[in-house]
Design a protein around this motif. Structure first.
Motif, PDB file in Angstrom:
ATOM      1  N   ALA A 148      79.875  78.771  27.753  1.00  0.00           N
ATOM      2  CA  ALA A 148      79.987  77.834  29.074  1.00  0.00           C
ATOM      3  C   ALA A 148      79.513  76.328  28.880  1.00  0.00           C
ATOM      4  O   ALA A 148      80.177  75.658  29.555  1.00  0.00           O
ATOM      5  CB  ALA A 148      79.554  78.596  30.340  1.00  0.00           C
ATOM      6  N   LYS A 149      78.601  76.104  28.295  1.00  0.00           N
ATOM      7  CA  LYS A 149      78.015  74.967  27.963  1.00  0.00           C
ATOM      8  C   LYS A 149      79.037  74.134  27.023  1.00  0.00           C
ATOM      9  O   LYS A 149      79.197  72.912  27.478  1.00  0.00           O
ATOM     10  CB  LYS A 149      76.689  75.056  27.636  1.00  0.00           C
ATOM     11  CG  LYS A 149      75.531  75.281  28.358  1.00  0.00           C
ATOM     12  CD  LYS A 149      74.075  75.574  27.666  1.00  0.00           C
ATOM     13  CE  LYS A 149      72.964  75.903  28.625  1.00  0.00           C
ATOM     14  NZ  LYS A 149      71.716  75.955  27.917  1.00  0.00           N
ATOM     15  N   PHE A 150      79.618  74.648  26.134  1.00  0.00           N
ATOM     16  CA  PHE A 150      80.395  73.974  25.239  1.00  0.00           C
ATOM     17  C   PHE A 150      81.586  73.759  26.003  1.00  0.00           C
ATOM     18  O   PHE A 150      82.125  72.636  25.835  1.00  0.00           O
ATOM     19  CB  PHE A 150      80.780  74.836  24.089  1.00  0.00           C
ATOM     20  CG  PHE A 150      79.685  75.239  23.073  1.00  0.00           C
ATOM     21  CD1 PHE A 150      79.008  74.109  22.877  1.00  0.00           C
ATOM     22  CD2 PHE A 150      79.664  76.251  22.297  1.00  0.00           C
ATOM     23  CE1 PHE A 150      77.971  74.170  21.602  1.00  0.00           C
ATOM     24  CE2 PHE A 150      78.730  76.394  21.405  1.00  0.00           C
ATOM     25  CZ  PHE A 150      77.948  75.687  21.006  1.00  0.00           C
ATOM     26  N   GLU A 151      82.077  74.536  27.092  1.00  0.00           N
ATOM     27  CA  GLU A 151      83.230  74.102  27.976  1.00  0.00           C
ATOM     28  C   GLU A 151      83.056  72.973  28.616  1.00  0.00           C
ATOM     29  O   GLU A 151      84.024  72.370  28.908  1.00  0.00           O
ATOM     30  CB  GLU A 151      83.590  75.466  28.499  1.00  0.00           C
ATOM     31  CG  GLU A 151      84.161  76.770  27.963  1.00  0.00           C
ATOM     32  CD  GLU A 151      84.658  77.492  28.417  1.00  0.00           C
ATOM     33  OE1 GLU A 151      84.294  77.835  29.713  1.00  0.00           O
ATOM     34  OE2 GLU A 151      85.345  78.760  28.155  1.00  0.00           O
ATOM     35  N   VAL A 152      81.923  73.016  29.247  1.00  0.00           N
ATOM     36  CA  VAL A 152      81.306  71.661  30.047  1.00  0.00           C
ATOM     37  C   VAL A 152      81.321  70.619  29.241  1.00  0.00           C
ATOM     38  O   VAL A 152      81.972  69.438  29.565  1.00  0.00           O
ATOM     39  CB  VAL A 152      80.079  72.087  30.634  1.00  0.00           C
ATOM     40  CG1 VAL A 152      79.766  70.875  31.379  1.00  0.00           C
ATOM     41  CG2 VAL A 152      80.196  72.961  31.698  1.00  0.00           C
ATOM     42  N   ASN A 153      80.924  70.393  28.158  1.00  0.00           N
ATOM     43  CA  ASN A 153      80.701  69.240  27.172  1.00  0.00           C
ATOM     44  C   ASN A 153      82.248  68.858  26.792  1.00  0.00           C
ATOM     45  O   ASN A 153      82.329  67.795  26.604  1.00  0.00           O
ATOM     46  CB  ASN A 153      79.810  69.627  26.004  1.00  0.00           C
ATOM     47  CG  ASN A 153      78.450  69.849  26.462  1.00  0.00           C
ATOM     48  OD1 ASN A 153      77.972  69.508  27.247  1.00  0.00           O
ATOM     49  ND2 ASN A 153      77.781  70.355  25.668  1.00  0.00           N
ATOM     50  N   ALA A 154      82.970  70.067  26.332  1.00  0.00           N
ATOM     51  CA  ALA A 154      84.516  69.519  26.053  1.00  0.00           C
ATOM     52  C   ALA A 154      85.102  69.118  27.185  1.00  0.00           C
ATOM     53  O   ALA A 154      85.872  68.043  26.883  1.00  0.00           O
ATOM     54  CB  ALA A 154      85.045  70.910  25.761  1.00  0.00           C
ATOM     55  N   ALA A 155      85.158  69.339  28.341  1.00  0.00           N
ATOM     56  CA  ALA A 155      85.468  68.738  29.565  1.00  0.00           C
ATOM     57  C   ALA A 155      85.232  67.251  29.739  1.00  0.00           C
ATOM     58  O   ALA A 155      86.098  66.347  30.088  1.00  0.00           O
ATOM     59  CB  ALA A 155      85.393  69.509  30.680  1.00  0.00           C
ATOM     60  N   LYS A 156      83.953  67.117  29.469  1.00  0.00           N
ATOM     61  CA  LYS A 156      83.213  65.810  29.393  1.00  0.00           C
ATOM     62  C   LYS A 156      83.902  64.897  28.466  1.00  0.00           C
ATOM     63  O   LYS A 156      84.426  63.592  28.795  1.00  0.00           O
ATOM     64  CB  LYS A 156      81.877  65.667  29.473  1.00  0.00           C
ATOM     65  CG  LYS A 156      81.245  66.329  30.695  1.00  0.00           C
ATOM     66  CD  LYS A 156      79.666  66.357  30.641  1.00  0.00           C
ATOM     67  CE  LYS A 156      79.147  66.959  31.756  1.00  0.00           C
ATOM     68  NZ  LYS A 156      77.400  66.724  31.785  1.00  0.00           N
ATOM     69  N   ASP A 157      84.015  65.448  27.265  1.00  0.00           N
ATOM     70  CA  ASP A 157      84.670  64.621  26.229  1.00  0.00           C
ATOM     71  C   ASP A 157      86.015  64.482  26.335  1.00  0.00           C
ATOM     72  O   ASP A 157      86.535  63.186  25.954  1.00  0.00           O
ATOM     73  CB  ASP A 157      84.433  65.636  24.830  1.00  0.00           C
ATOM     74  CG  ASP A 157      83.191  65.635  24.454  1.00  0.00           C
ATOM     75  OD1 ASP A 157      82.277  64.756  24.789  1.00  0.00           O
ATOM     76  OD2 ASP A 157      82.704  66.323  23.634  1.00  0.00           O
ATOM     77  N   MET A 158      86.895  65.312  27.017  1.00  0.00           N
ATOM     78  CA  MET A 158      88.259  64.911  27.522  1.00  0.00           C
ATOM     79  C   MET A 158      88.461  63.715  28.343  1.00  0.00           C
ATOM     80  O   MET A 158      89.150  62.994  28.335  1.00  0.00           O
ATOM     81  CB  MET A 158      88.851  66.216  28.087  1.00  0.00           C
ATOM     82  CG  MET A 158      89.252  67.279  26.983  1.00  0.00           C
ATOM     83  SD  MET A 158      90.339  66.918  25.567  1.00  0.00           S
ATOM     84  CE  MET A 158      91.728  66.111  26.573  1.00  0.00           C
TER      85      MET A 158
END
Length: 257
Positions: A148-158
């Motif tokens: 879930a943390k990786f998904e949050v970071n990926a969304a911010k990177d996008m």
């Protein structure tokens, strides 16, 4: 033939002269509005809004940026839910019953049997606490939170990636608009120069100084310049409107000093 060569030389030198002057005086942050009538072309020089103002406006109104930011909120909510997911294995359970309850009883004393049936309204309730330990949840808890943390970071990177792409697009369109402005001003000067020379040639033709073939050649050259000018005008308007559409506002042009 020498006269025709002389006229073409004058026309070419005038065009080169006007083009050089225009290239030296154009400012990189300015645009031009073309004011024309039946007798002359007048080029006024204006300034665009700064590129940072345009970029900020594009970023604020971009639907894709809003989508990316909303996706961050969704992923953060998922992460928060994963962190308290263990609480679903804890709970309180309550049960109530109300109604007519019948009780049947028998007794035997060796001599006779006695049976009794009683009916009464009763209200019964029970309260309990439960705790479950699913083995899968215990084993994979940390991994689920990490995902879930990786998904949050990926969304911010996008979001950052989308910002970079929009900035590049705006910069390209902005610089393309400036280029179209310069080309339009050059074409305008060339056309103005060509019309002046065409008027001179017309006078000489009426006075019998040059032949009609020479006049036709000069006229065709000016017509070509006019066509190039109209194409440059169309390109400039399209470039300007594309950038205005992305920014969400019409550019308020001010005179360049």
């Amino acid at each position: 033939m020498n006269k025709l060569f002389h006229k073409l030389s004058i026309l070419s030198l005038s065009i080169i002269s006007f083009s050089n002057i225009q290239a030296q005086t154009l400012d990189s942050d300015s645009t031009s509005l073309i004011e024309s009538d039946t007798s002359s072309l007048n080029v006024s020089e204006f300034k665009f809004p700064s590129i940072e103002v345009v970029i900020d406006s594009v970023l604020k109104r971009s639907a894709m940026m809003s989508f990316r930011k909303n996706n961050i909120g969704a992923k953060e909510s998922t992460l928060a839910s994963e962190r308290i997911y263990w609480s679903k294995n804890l709970g309180i359970q309550a049960d109530t019953r109300y109604g007519n309850l019948s009780n049947f009883a028998t007794s035997e004393d060796g001599v006779s049997n006695t049976a009794a049936l009683t009916t009464a309204k009763q209200f019964n309730y029970s309260v309990g606490f439960y705790l479950k330990f699913p083995i899968f949840d215990v084993i994979s808890r940390k991994n689920q939170i990490r995902v879930a943390k990786f998904e949050v970071n990926a969304a911010k990177d996008m979001v950052e990636f989308e910002k970079e792409q929009l900035r590049k697009t705006v910069i390209q369109l902005y610089q393309d608009l400036i280029l179209k402005q310069k080309l339009l001003q050059i074409k305008s000067k060339r056309l103005g120069s060509g019309k002046v020379n065409l008027e001179m040639v017309e006078k000489e033709f009426r006075n019998g100084v040059i032949e009609i073939s020479e006049y036709v050649i000069i006229s065709e050259l000016v017509s070509k310049m006019e066509s190039e000018y109209e194409t440059a005008m169309s390109d400039f308007i399209i470039a300007k409107q594309l950038l205005e559409d992305m920014a969400g506002f019409l550019f308020s042009l001010t005179l360049s000093n």
